[in-house]
Design a protein around this motif. Structure first.
Motif, short mmCIF file in Angstrom:
data_model
loop_
_atom_site.label_atom_id
_atom_site.label_comp_id
_atom_site.label_asym_id
_atom_site.label_seq_id
_atom_site.Cartn_x
_atom_site.Cartn_y
_atom_site.Cartn_z
N PRO A 7 -7.81 9.59 -29.55
CA PRO A 7 -8.94 9.80 -28.62
C PRO A 7 -8.67 9.25 -27.23
O PRO A 7 -9.10 9.85 -26.23
CB PRO A 7 -10.11 9.07 -29.30
CG PRO A 7 -9.49 8.11 -30.24
CD PRO A 7 -8.22 8.74 -30.71
N VAL A 8 -7.96 8.12 -27.14
CA VAL A 8 -7.66 7.54 -25.82
C VAL A 8 -6.78 8.47 -25.02
O VAL A 8 -7.03 8.77 -23.84
CB VAL A 8 -7.02 6.15 -25.98
CG1 VAL A 8 -6.54 5.64 -24.62
CG2 VAL A 8 -8.00 5.17 -26.59
N LEU A 9 -5.70 8.96 -25.65
CA LEU A 9 -4.76 9.82 -24.94
C LEU A 9 -5.38 11.17 -24.61
O LEU A 9 -5.11 11.75 -23.55
CB LEU A 9 -3.50 10.01 -25.77
CG LEU A 9 -2.63 8.77 -25.96
CD1 LEU A 9 -1.42 9.10 -26.82
CD2 LEU A 9 -2.17 8.23 -24.61
N VAL A 19 -2.36 2.68 -35.23
CA VAL A 19 -2.07 2.99 -33.82
C VAL A 19 -2.47 4.42 -33.49
O VAL A 19 -3.10 4.70 -32.46
CB VAL A 19 -0.57 2.76 -33.52
CG1 VAL A 19 -0.21 3.29 -32.13
CG2 VAL A 19 -0.25 1.28 -33.61
N TRP A 20 -2.13 5.37 -34.36
CA TRP A 20 -2.47 6.76 -34.07
C TRP A 20 -3.97 7.00 -34.12
O TRP A 20 -4.50 7.82 -33.36
CB TRP A 20 -1.75 7.68 -35.06
CG TRP A 20 -0.33 7.93 -34.68
CD1 TRP A 20 0.78 7.45 -35.29
CD2 TRP A 20 0.14 8.70 -33.57
NE1 TRP A 20 1.91 7.87 -34.64
CE2 TRP A 20 1.55 8.65 -33.58
CE3 TRP A 20 -0.50 9.43 -32.57
CZ2 TRP A 20 2.33 9.29 -32.63
CZ3 TRP A 20 0.30 10.07 -31.62
CH2 TRP A 20 1.68 10.00 -31.66
N ALA A 36 -3.21 5.38 -15.19
CA ALA A 36 -4.01 5.00 -16.35
C ALA A 36 -3.43 5.55 -17.64
O ALA A 36 -3.42 4.87 -18.68
CB ALA A 36 -5.45 5.50 -16.17
N LEU A 37 -2.88 6.76 -17.57
CA LEU A 37 -2.27 7.36 -18.76
C LEU A 37 -1.04 6.60 -19.20
O LEU A 37 -0.85 6.31 -20.39
CB LEU A 37 -1.92 8.82 -18.46
CG LEU A 37 -1.28 9.63 -19.58
CD1 LEU A 37 -2.18 9.67 -20.80
CD2 LEU A 37 -0.97 11.05 -19.11
N VAL A 74 -6.91 14.97 -20.55
CA VAL A 74 -7.83 15.96 -19.98
C VAL A 74 -8.09 15.67 -18.51
O VAL A 74 -8.08 16.57 -17.66
CB VAL A 74 -9.15 15.98 -20.78
CG1 VAL A 74 -10.20 16.81 -20.06
CG2 VAL A 74 -8.91 16.52 -22.18
N GLY A 75 -8.31 14.39 -18.18
CA GLY A 75 -8.50 14.02 -16.77
C GLY A 75 -7.28 14.33 -15.93
O GLY A 75 -7.40 14.84 -14.81
N THR A 76 -6.09 14.03 -16.46
CA THR A 76 -4.87 14.31 -15.72
C THR A 76 -4.65 15.81 -15.58
O THR A 76 -4.22 16.30 -14.52
CB THR A 76 -3.66 13.68 -16.44
OG1 THR A 76 -3.90 12.27 -16.60
CG2 THR A 76 -2.38 13.89 -15.66
#
Length: 325
Positions: free
Chosen positions: A304-306, A298-299, A278-279, A311-313
């Protein structure tokens, strides 16, 4: 009318415009000779690759920052909510007192259940202790080794905790001295312990526990931060009366390797692969979006998406690291 020709000292030829006024000759690419050459935009594939590399560098930075610093926020939140809930269970006399569920003794206590509160004034520590010692449980706070009695009961109980990451609640255990006292509160009451000493690999074991007595061993990683070289243990004898000890249905064979000192949770690989995919997908989509959006747009979307996927990874990677780190 007589045409007036203006001489050009440069080597470029001139052309006569309307009215006989001299004009610079056009360059071979069709632009006026005085206009600077236009830079062609970089190929789309190169722009996508460079943007992905920048995004992935940002991901590595977020991961390192999270593990090194902000993982303590995960630990603090878990401790805050668990302490409030455990106090309620103590007040209602529903807190667990053994390896099985209070409402159904035929079933084992769920891993991650709050079982005690450990208070060590000497190092200003007060932590909720959870059942189980895998890496994911120790992210929330210290964990009780499931095949040992509860603290305060007869026998040797073991509590493990992290030394550096996720708040590093056991990072100061090495500063305890013989004779220091601390308490553990469980569903059976408050038990008091006196420190015997700190031991590392190769040090002699403490004397055996007296018949009917209790002991608590606090365990964490030894060595440099993030580079554990061994296990550090603090042994403490029970000085208050031993509490009733229920039967122990678990043995050493019932534990997974992830629950042992410096163990790693191999089951985290599957979730890590999913989070990693997903990342990477998010990084690719944001890199492609760079072809149609401006840099700042883009940034604004990507940060927030990254951060969410990082954090999940990071949580899954932490489960693959030694559980006491």
């Amino acid at each position: 009318m007589t045409a007036v020709v203006v001489s050009d000292t440069s080597d470029r030829p001139t052309e006569l415009g309307s009215g006989g006024v001299a004009m610079p000759a056009a360059a071979p690419d069709g632009r006026p000779s005085g206009e600077p050459a236009r830079t062609e935009p970089a190929p789309s594939a190169l722009r996508v690759a460079s943007t992905m590399l920048l995004l992935l560098s940002f991901v590595v930075l977020i991961f390192a920052t999270y593990i090194g610093a902000f993982s303590s926020l995960h630990h603090a939140r878990a401790q805050y909510t668990s302490y409030a809930n455990f106090r309620k269970e103590l007040a209602q006399a529903t807190a667990p007192v053994g390896p099985t569920r209070p409402d159904d003794p035929s079933k084992l206590l769920a891993q991650g259940t709050a079982v005690a509160v450990l208070s060590i004034p000497r190092i200003d520590l007060r932590e909720v202790v959870f059942e189980g010692t895998t890496g994911s449980i120790l992210q929330n706070g210290p964990g009780h080794l499931r095949n040992t009695p509860m603290p305060g009961q007869s026998g040797v109980s073991v509590i493990m905790g992290r030394a550096t990451t996720y708040g590093g609640p056991f990072g100061q255990l090495s500063t305890l001295n013989p004779g220091d006292t601390f308490t553990v509160t469980t569903g059976q009451g408050v038990s008091t312990f006196r420190v015997l000493g700190v031991r590392r690999g190769g040090d002699p074991f403490p004397p055996p526990v007296a018949a009917g007595g209790g002991r608590l061993t606090l365990t964490t990683a030894d060595g440099s931060p993030l580079l554990p070289s061994g296990v550090l243990r603090v042994d403490a004898d029970l000085t208050s009366p031993a509490l009733p000890t229920p039967p122990m249905p678990l043995t050493r064979r019932d534990l997974s390797t992830a629950e042992l000192a410096l163990g790693t949770d191999q089951f985290a690989w599957m979730q890590l692969v999913l989070w990693g995919q997903a990342l990477v997908a998010a990084a690719v989509l944001l890199a492609v979006a760079r072809l149609h959006w401006g840099r700042w747009q883009v940034w604004t979307v990507s940060v927030p998406v990254l951060v969410f996927f990082c954090v999940g990874t990071a949580d899954q990677i932490a489960r693959l690291l030694p559980n006491l780190m």
